[in-house]
Design a protein around this motif. Structure first.
Motif, short mmCIF file in Angstrom:
data_model
loop_
_atom_site.label_atom_id
_atom_site.label_comp_id
_atom_site.label_asym_id
_atom_site.label_seq_id
_atom_site.Cartn_x
_atom_site.Cartn_y
_atom_site.Cartn_z
N MET A 1 0.82 -1.19 0.00
CA MET A 1 0.00 0.00 0.00
C MET A 1 0.87 1.26 0.00
O MET A 1 0.51 2.24 -0.64
CB MET A 1 -0.92 0.00 1.22
CG MET A 1 -1.95 -1.12 1.22
SD MET A 1 -3.19 -0.95 -0.04
CE MET A 1 -4.43 -0.06 0.84
N ALA A 2 1.97 1.22 0.72
CA ALA A 2 2.82 2.41 0.82
C ALA A 2 3.36 2.84 -0.54
O ALA A 2 3.45 4.03 -0.83
CB ALA A 2 3.97 2.16 1.79
N VAL A 3 3.71 1.88 -1.38
CA VAL A 3 4.19 2.21 -2.72
C VAL A 3 3.02 2.62 -3.62
O VAL A 3 3.08 3.63 -4.32
CB VAL A 3 4.96 1.02 -3.34
CG1 VAL A 3 5.29 1.27 -4.81
CG2 VAL A 3 6.23 0.74 -2.55
N LEU A 4 1.96 1.84 -3.57
CA LEU A 4 0.81 2.11 -4.45
C LEU A 4 0.23 3.49 -4.22
O LEU A 4 -0.18 4.16 -5.18
CB LEU A 4 -0.26 1.04 -4.25
CG LEU A 4 0.11 -0.37 -4.70
CD1 LEU A 4 -1.00 -1.36 -4.30
CD2 LEU A 4 0.38 -0.42 -6.19
N GLU A 5 0.19 3.94 -2.99
CA GLU A 5 -0.40 5.26 -2.73
C GLU A 5 0.53 6.39 -3.16
O GLU A 5 0.07 7.51 -3.39
CB GLU A 5 -0.82 5.39 -1.27
CG GLU A 5 0.30 5.38 -0.27
CD GLU A 5 -0.19 5.30 1.17
OE1 GLU A 5 -1.40 5.10 1.40
OE2 GLU A 5 0.65 5.42 2.08
N ARG A 6 1.81 6.12 -3.32
CA ARG A 6 2.76 7.17 -3.71
C ARG A 6 2.90 7.33 -5.23
O ARG A 6 3.34 8.38 -5.71
CB ARG A 6 4.13 6.87 -3.11
CG ARG A 6 4.21 7.15 -1.63
CD ARG A 6 5.52 6.62 -1.03
NE ARG A 6 5.72 7.05 0.34
CZ ARG A 6 5.11 6.53 1.40
NH1 ARG A 6 4.23 5.54 1.24
NH2 ARG A 6 5.36 6.98 2.61
N THR A 7 2.58 6.32 -5.99
CA THR A 7 2.80 6.36 -7.43
C THR A 7 2.18 7.58 -8.11
O THR A 7 2.87 8.24 -8.90
CB THR A 7 2.31 5.05 -8.09
OG1 THR A 7 3.03 3.96 -7.53
CG2 THR A 7 2.52 5.07 -9.60
N PRO A 8 0.92 7.92 -7.85
CA PRO A 8 0.38 9.11 -8.53
C PRO A 8 1.17 10.38 -8.25
O PRO A 8 1.42 11.18 -9.16
CB PRO A 8 -1.06 9.21 -7.99
CG PRO A 8 -1.40 7.81 -7.60
CD PRO A 8 -0.12 7.23 -7.07
N ALA A 91 -7.18 10.14 -8.79
CA ALA A 91 -8.52 9.89 -8.23
C ALA A 91 -8.85 8.40 -8.24
O ALA A 91 -9.35 7.86 -7.24
CB ALA A 91 -9.57 10.68 -8.99
N LEU A 92 -8.59 7.75 -9.36
CA LEU A 92 -8.89 6.31 -9.46
C LEU A 92 -8.06 5.50 -8.47
O LEU A 92 -8.59 4.60 -7.81
CB LEU A 92 -8.63 5.81 -10.89
CG LEU A 92 -9.60 6.29 -11.95
CD1 LEU A 92 -9.06 5.99 -13.35
CD2 LEU A 92 -10.97 5.64 -11.76
N ARG A 93 -6.79 5.82 -8.34
CA ARG A 93 -5.93 5.08 -7.42
C ARG A 93 -6.41 5.28 -5.99
O ARG A 93 -6.46 4.34 -5.20
CB ARG A 93 -4.47 5.52 -7.59
CG ARG A 93 -3.47 4.87 -6.64
CD ARG A 93 -3.41 3.35 -6.71
NE ARG A 93 -3.00 2.82 -7.97
CZ ARG A 93 -1.74 2.60 -8.34
NH1 ARG A 93 -0.75 2.88 -7.54
NH2 ARG A 93 -1.50 2.08 -9.54
N SER A 94 -6.76 6.49 -5.64
CA SER A 94 -7.26 6.76 -4.30
C SER A 94 -8.52 5.95 -4.01
O SER A 94 -8.63 5.32 -2.94
CB SER A 94 -7.54 8.25 -4.13
OG SER A 94 -8.07 8.52 -2.87
N GLN A 95 -9.44 5.93 -4.95
CA GLN A 95 -10.68 5.14 -4.79
C GLN A 95 -10.36 3.66 -4.64
O GLN A 95 -10.93 2.97 -3.78
CB GLN A 95 -11.60 5.34 -5.99
CG GLN A 95 -12.20 6.71 -6.11
CD GLN A 95 -12.82 6.95 -7.48
OE1 GLN A 95 -12.94 6.04 -8.30
NE2 GLN A 95 -13.20 8.20 -7.74
N ASN A 96 -9.47 3.16 -5.48
CA ASN A 96 -9.13 1.73 -5.43
C ASN A 96 -8.46 1.35 -4.12
O ASN A 96 -8.75 0.29 -3.55
CB ASN A 96 -8.26 1.35 -6.62
CG ASN A 96 -9.06 1.18 -7.89
OD1 ASN A 96 -10.28 1.00 -7.86
ND2 ASN A 96 -8.40 1.25 -9.02
#
Length: 170
Positions: A1-8, A91-96
């Motif tokens: 999650m830590a990486v996924l939330e930083r990508t955008p 926005a999409l990443r945040s929702q997911n």
């Protein structure tokens, strides 16, 4: 999650408001520009990671994933600006990720399986790990494509700049 939330945010920092000379050039042939990569990531947010998570965790007996169109961004991104696409991806990443967190995944959930159309059985933990590595690979790709815009300008330093020596797979 830590990486996924930083990508955008990483991609916004790298790409927002840059001239198209930086964001729309690729490495030649069928390679992708940073613009294409962001379009690809948007398509994945809509049709890949969380859709497949839902299939794995769902009650149905058919756990087979639909094939993923790795090239849908070429049509889906037409007429859009990169800044609009970066906002859409964010926005999409945040929702997911909000949806993923709400599932409160257990160790048992992470071992549940789906069936990839090419790879066969895969666990949810493997899918989520692949999502992270997929992001990191595309961040590296964007960096490499941008670095190659100065391949000639660096002159003899090419010898030390290994990022310029990487060749995309055809």
């Amino acid at each position: 999650m830590a990486v996924l939330e930083r990508t955008p945010e990483v991609l916004k920092t790298m790409l927002a408001r840059l001239p198209e000379e930086w964001t729309h050039k690729n490495e030649g042939g069928d390679s992708w520009s940073p613009f294409d990569v962001v379009g690809h990531l948007i398509h994945g947010e809509k049709t890949d990671w969380m859709v497949r998570t839902g299939i794995i965790l769902g009650a149905g007996s058919n756990k087979t994933f639909e094939p993923y169109d790795r090239f849908a961004q070429f049509e889906n991104s037409q007429g859009k600006t990169l800044d609009v696409m970066l906002a859409e991806f964010t926005a999409l990443r945040s929702q997911n990720l909000t949806t993923l967190r709400s599932k409160q995944l257990s160790p048992v959930d992470l071992e549940k399986k789906g069936v990839h159309p090419e790879l066969g059985p895969v666990s949810l933990s493997q899918l989520l790990a692949a999502w992270v590595v997929h992001d990191l690979g595309h961040i590296a790709q964007v960096s490499r494509v941008m670095a190659k815009q100065y391949s000639t300008e660096v002159g003899p330093w090419t010898k030390y700049l290994t990022i310029l020596k990487h060749r995309p797979k055809e």
